[in-house]
Design a protein around this motif. Structure first.
Motif, mmCIF file in Angstrom:
data_model
loop_
_atom_site.group_PDB
_atom_site.id
_atom_site.type_symbol
_atom_site.label_atom_id
_atom_site.label_comp_id
_atom_site.label_asym_id
_atom_site.label_seq_id
_atom_site.Cartn_x
_atom_site.Cartn_y
_atom_site.Cartn_z
ATOM 1 N N LEU A 86 -32.173 96.198 21.326
ATOM 2 C CA LEU A 86 -31.408 96.125 22.565
ATOM 3 C C LEU A 86 -32.122 95.205 23.550
ATOM 4 O O LEU A 86 -33.342 95.263 23.687
ATOM 5 N N LYS A 132 -27.996 91.371 16.033
ATOM 6 C CA LYS A 132 -27.054 92.477 15.804
ATOM 7 C C LYS A 132 -26.613 92.613 14.355
ATOM 8 O O LYS A 132 -26.163 93.672 13.948
ATOM 9 N N GLN A 190 -24.232 96.125 27.503
ATOM 10 C CA GLN A 190 -25.471 96.089 26.719
ATOM 11 C C GLN A 190 -25.336 95.065 25.606
ATOM 12 O O GLN A 190 -24.335 95.041 24.904
ATOM 13 N N ARG A 191 -26.342 94.212 25.452
ATOM 14 C CA ARG A 191 -26.336 93.207 24.386
ATOM 15 C C ARG A 191 -27.435 93.520 23.389
ATOM 16 O O ARG A 191 -28.436 94.152 23.723
ATOM 17 N N THR A 192 -27.247 93.056 22.172
ATOM 18 C CA THR A 192 -28.193 93.332 21.099
ATOM 19 C C THR A 192 -28.688 92.037 20.486
ATOM 20 O O THR A 192 -27.896 91.157 20.148
#
Length: 140
Positions: free
Chosen positions: A86, A101, A96-98
């Motif tokens: 994260l 991913k 929220q960005r990962t």
């Protein structure tokens, strides 16, 4: 020292075969590669990602691409080996960005402090085409 080796049934696609597509088509191609890696190696995945690793990717194909095309094309495959993380949310309310991913958790990241990467092009006959990935844990 632990080692994981798996084989994909075809050579990974080269950059000049994957550029110029829409965002949706590109995402579809990345997900397809992730599914191939998952099918070939999910039972080999370590309980925790390797802290440091040497990753050797061998692309067996009829022709041998030039070095920059070969290395640039391996990025999508290497991204599948990393561990999702994260990212910090800088603004309140932002989604929220990962990072990584599509990663499956074999190695922490493909950055130089975590992985030594070697990509090799191997010329072979048409019926012997494949991609062989070897991940060796580096201790010490």
């Amino acid at each position: 020292m632990r080692e994981i080796t798996f084989t994909l049934p075809a050579p990974f696609p080269l950059v000049n075969r994957t550029t110029g597509f829409s965002h949706y088509t590109t995402a579809k191609q990345k997900n397809q590669l992730r599914r191939q890696v998952m099918a070939a190696a999910l039972h080999l995945r370590p309980p925790a990602p390797f802290e440091r690793a040497k990753v050797i990717v061998e692309r067996h194909s009829v022709g041998t691409p030039d070095k920059d095309n070969l290395w640039g094309s391996a990025k999508r495959l290497l991204d599948c080996l990393t561990t999702p993380a994260l990212l910090n949310v800088r603004t309140e309310g932002a989604r929220q960005r990962t990072k990584n991913k599509r990663g499956l958790g074999f190695i922490i990241d493909d950055a130089p402090q975590y992985a030594e990467i070697e990509v090799i092009g191997v010329k072979c006959k048409r019926d012997e085409q494949r991609t062989v990935v070897t991940i060796r844990e580096v201790v010490g």
